[in-house]
Scaffold this active site. Sequence first.
Site, short mmCIF file in Angstrom:
data_model
loop_
_atom_site.label_atom_id
_atom_site.label_comp_id
_atom_site.label_asym_id
_atom_site.label_seq_id
_atom_site.Cartn_x
_atom_site.Cartn_y
_atom_site.Cartn_z
N HIS A 291 18.02 -36.05 -8.67
CA HIS A 291 17.45 -36.60 -7.43
C HIS A 291 15.94 -36.40 -7.38
O HIS A 291 15.35 -36.32 -6.31
CB HIS A 291 18.14 -35.99 -6.21
CG HIS A 291 19.59 -36.32 -6.14
ND1 HIS A 291 20.05 -37.58 -5.78
CD2 HIS A 291 20.69 -35.61 -6.46
CE1 HIS A 291 21.38 -37.60 -5.85
NE2 HIS A 291 21.79 -36.41 -6.27
N ASN B 179 -1.26 1.51 5.81
CA ASN B 179 -0.39 0.50 5.22
C ASN B 179 0.04 -0.40 6.36
O ASN B 179 0.49 0.09 7.39
CB ASN B 179 0.82 1.17 4.57
CG ASN B 179 1.84 0.17 4.06
OD1 ASN B 179 1.53 -1.02 3.91
ND2 ASN B 179 3.06 0.63 3.79
N GLY B 180 -0.09 -1.72 6.18
CA GLY B 180 0.27 -2.66 7.24
C GLY B 180 -0.87 -3.61 7.51
O GLY B 180 -1.80 -3.73 6.71
N GLU C 42 8.37 -13.86 -12.25
CA GLU C 42 7.63 -12.72 -11.69
C GLU C 42 7.08 -11.78 -12.76
O GLU C 42 6.02 -11.20 -12.57
CB GLU C 42 8.45 -11.96 -10.64
CG GLU C 42 9.65 -11.22 -11.15
CD GLU C 42 10.43 -10.54 -10.03
OE1 GLU C 42 9.83 -10.08 -9.05
OE2 GLU C 42 11.66 -10.46 -10.15
N GLU D 73 18.17 -16.34 -9.41
CA GLU D 73 17.70 -15.00 -9.74
C GLU D 73 17.08 -14.97 -11.14
O GLU D 73 16.04 -14.33 -11.36
CB GLU D 73 18.87 -14.00 -9.62
CG GLU D 73 18.54 -12.56 -9.98
CD GLU D 73 17.46 -11.92 -9.11
OE1 GLU D 73 17.01 -12.53 -8.12
OE2 GLU D 73 17.04 -10.79 -9.45
N LYS E 170 13.28 -13.80 -11.93
CA LYS E 170 12.98 -12.72 -12.87
C LYS E 170 11.94 -13.18 -13.87
O LYS E 170 10.98 -12.48 -14.16
CB LYS E 170 14.24 -12.27 -13.63
CG LYS E 170 15.25 -11.46 -12.87
CD LYS E 170 14.90 -10.00 -12.67
CE LYS E 170 14.14 -9.71 -11.43
NZ LYS E 170 14.73 -9.76 -10.16
N ARG F 172 4.83 0.59 -6.30
CA ARG F 172 4.88 -0.26 -5.12
C ARG F 172 3.96 -1.48 -5.28
O ARG F 172 4.09 -2.44 -4.53
CB ARG F 172 4.45 0.53 -3.89
CG ARG F 172 5.41 1.63 -3.52
CD ARG F 172 4.81 2.55 -2.48
NE ARG F 172 4.63 1.89 -1.20
CZ ARG F 172 5.52 1.88 -0.22
NH1 ARG F 172 6.67 2.48 -0.38
NH2 ARG F 172 5.27 1.27 0.93
N CYS G 173 0.83 -1.21 0.00
CA CYS G 173 0.00 0.00 0.00
C CYS G 173 0.86 1.26 0.00
O CYS G 173 1.94 1.28 0.59
CB CYS G 173 -0.87 0.04 1.24
SG CYS G 173 -1.91 -1.40 1.41
N TRP H 156 -2.98 -2.62 -1.66
CA TRP H 156 -2.58 -3.97 -2.09
C TRP H 156 -3.30 -4.90 -1.12
O TRP H 156 -2.97 -4.96 0.07
CB TRP H 156 -1.06 -4.10 -1.97
CG TRP H 156 -0.50 -5.35 -2.56
CD1 TRP H 156 -0.13 -5.55 -3.86
CD2 TRP H 156 -0.20 -6.57 -1.88
NE1 TRP H 156 0.36 -6.82 -4.02
CE2 TRP H 156 0.33 -7.46 -2.83
CE3 TRP H 156 -0.34 -7.00 -0.56
CZ2 TRP H 156 0.73 -8.76 -2.51
CZ3 TRP H 156 0.05 -8.30 -0.24
CH2 TRP H 156 0.58 -9.16 -1.21
N LYS I 156 6.37 -3.74 -4.68
CA LYS I 156 7.79 -3.40 -4.67
C LYS I 156 8.38 -3.51 -3.26
O LYS I 156 9.49 -3.97 -3.09
CB LYS I 156 7.97 -1.98 -5.21
CG LYS I 156 9.41 -1.51 -5.26
CD LYS I 156 10.18 -2.22 -6.35
CE LYS I 156 11.63 -1.83 -6.41
NZ LYS I 156 12.41 -2.89 -7.11
C1 F6R Z 1 12.28 -9.51 -7.10
C2 F6R Z 1 12.23 -8.56 -6.01
C3 F6R Z 1 11.92 -9.08 -4.66
C4 F6R Z 1 12.73 -8.32 -3.60
C5 F6R Z 1 12.27 -8.73 -2.19
C6 F6R Z 1 13.10 -8.07 -1.12
O1 F6R Z 1 12.58 -8.89 -8.31
O2 F6R Z 1 12.42 -7.39 -6.19
O3 F6R Z 1 12.11 -10.45 -4.56
O4 F6R Z 1 14.08 -8.61 -3.79
O5 F6R Z 1 10.93 -8.42 -2.02
O6 F6R Z 1 12.98 -6.68 -1.19
P1 F6R Z 1 14.04 -5.74 -0.52
O7 F6R Z 1 15.34 -5.96 -1.20
O8 F6R Z 1 13.48 -4.36 -0.73
O9 F6R Z 1 14.10 -6.11 0.93
#
Ligand code: F6R
Length: 610
Positions: free
Chosen positions: A505, A102-103, A489, A482, A486, A27, A2, A76, A605
């Site tokens: 395995h 937010n929360g 997501e 990673e 990517k 976000r 949020c 959100w 985000k």
């Molecule tokens: C993936 C991504 C998330 C963040 C995760 C941690 O592309 O961005 O997996 O890496 O939510 O976020 P931070 O680094 O802000 O603690």
Amino acid sequence: MCGIVGFVGKKEATPILLEGLRRLEYRGYDSAGVAVYDPERGLQVVKTKGRIQVLADQVAARGGLRGQVGLGHTRWATHGAPSDVNSHPHVSENGRIAVVHNGIIENYAEIKEFLQSTGVHFASETDTEVVAQLLEYYYHGNILDAVTKVIHRIQGAYALGIVCADCPDRLIAARKDSPLILGFGEGFHVLASDVTAVIEHTREVCYLDDGEIAELTADHCWVYDAYLRPVEKERRHVDWEISAAEKGGYEHFMLKEIMEQPKAVRDTISPRIQDGRVVLDGVELTPEYLKNLDKIYIIACGSSYHVGMAAKYTLERMLRKPVEVALASEFRYCDPIVTPHTLALVISQSGETIDTLAGLREARRLGARVLSIVNVVGSTIARESDNVLYTWAGPEIAVATTKAYSTQLAVVDLIALYCAGQMGTVSRAEYDALLAALQAIPEQLETVLERREEIQYLASIYFNHPSVFFIGRNMDYAVGLEGSLKLKEISYLHSEAYAAGELKHGTISLIEPGTLVVAVAGCGHVFEKTMSNVVEVKSRGADVLGVTVDSRREAMGRTVDHVLTVPDTETALLPSLEVVPMQLFAYYVALMHGCDIDKPRNLAKSVTVE
Ligand code: F6R
């Protein structure tokens, strides 16, 4: 998660609120709303499921919202599906008090039941509405008194923005475990979840701390503790350029941020290398402290956790100290073995991820020293760490992280070199070679980016594969994790990453003709081993896209269907280069699927709820 924005001043609030919400879109959200106090009509609320534009259209359809104090929110969904009625702001039953949040209010059910027993009717399914109704319950002419009573009654995490129609010249804010900043301007004040929402108006900000309450009018700002005792706050100047939060000609923020990586990594490492040595000012990692270190515990989530996975290989090899990498959401509940000789290395782009923050607090409670790697200056994790090393990536707007990941890796490499220098665990020659290789990374990143058309072409060949496996060993495995994240997501394709030797395995049963396997094989000492695993999947019909270094293009090309290469570098630094083809591949695949790349479905985000 949020987003909150609030304005009080001598100008119309609505355009500022809507613009602030647009800047908070990154976000992640599913609905949005605004509440503005109109001197003639009282509190006016417009809220809707969907994008900010839908909200703006609804506001316009009502002929605009007049008033100089107001709140905006992007939601959100957590409690209650995305819907018009569950959107914020929420208003007390008599329409006097509007709240954005937010929360998560963890004890909302019990409070709701209590309020219902007193005759209060609820309109939504949200936890937030209990705050609005509870404020009304405790309100006897003084909104600050009501706020203090509420924050002592609710449990959980909250950043709250509040407007009360009885004192319509002010905004009230309160925070615990969810970020909230105050911005100062000539004849106005703003509040927001993060600086991107306000830098257009002011660069002078302060960060509310847990348990604090703020009262803002056009000309004054008061901050109190949870018992209404005045608190002095330090103001900070934000350096970020507004242009950094704009697309600058690119179709997506994600592509812009991928392309910014050479500069971001250069900005992160250059100031910390002086006269052939790594200098980490203000970081207390003395030879004595490092000698007595029993363990490094890396705590992070998502991509930051993947940086931790790569860091483990580098740090253990260079420092010969055990490194444990923990998902923050697991660490906080696993009764971890942490001592005063443990260094907790906390990694977070936003500096606000709730699990990571809780992990940091747990590590500190158990006596560890906390060194954090954070991108957002002044964020909660940065403020609560013993030492912080900032990544100088600038604002990262795309939900899928790219440049923050790369700069986090660069900081890990700096830490490894710095500590190895302090401890004498690598030879001078090895130190010099690694440092030179690190300094070459920005230029090598440019080389990889120049090859993006090749990556785009391969994405056009493979984009329709419904299931993708990433395999690799050692650092290459960390990069595969990673790469897989990517892809899933932003393109919503099913994808998994495996340590290449682990595939047989169990998971190899999923490989069938047409399955795509991305084999990452840059690490020289395990190259042949990974190639054996490639042969295993090829012989079961998989299509294999290989990623390796230039010098092994031919060797790999003999077995796989296509090869992408990155310039040769030291093994420890491979992830910095190998990750870029992964990012671009995911980007172009998502583009070909027509996905909403910067705002992927269901994602936020900054993850400020558990
Ligand atoms: C993936 C991504 C998330 C963040 C995760 C941690 O592309 O961005 O997996 O890496 O939510 O976020 P931070 O680094 O802000 O603690």
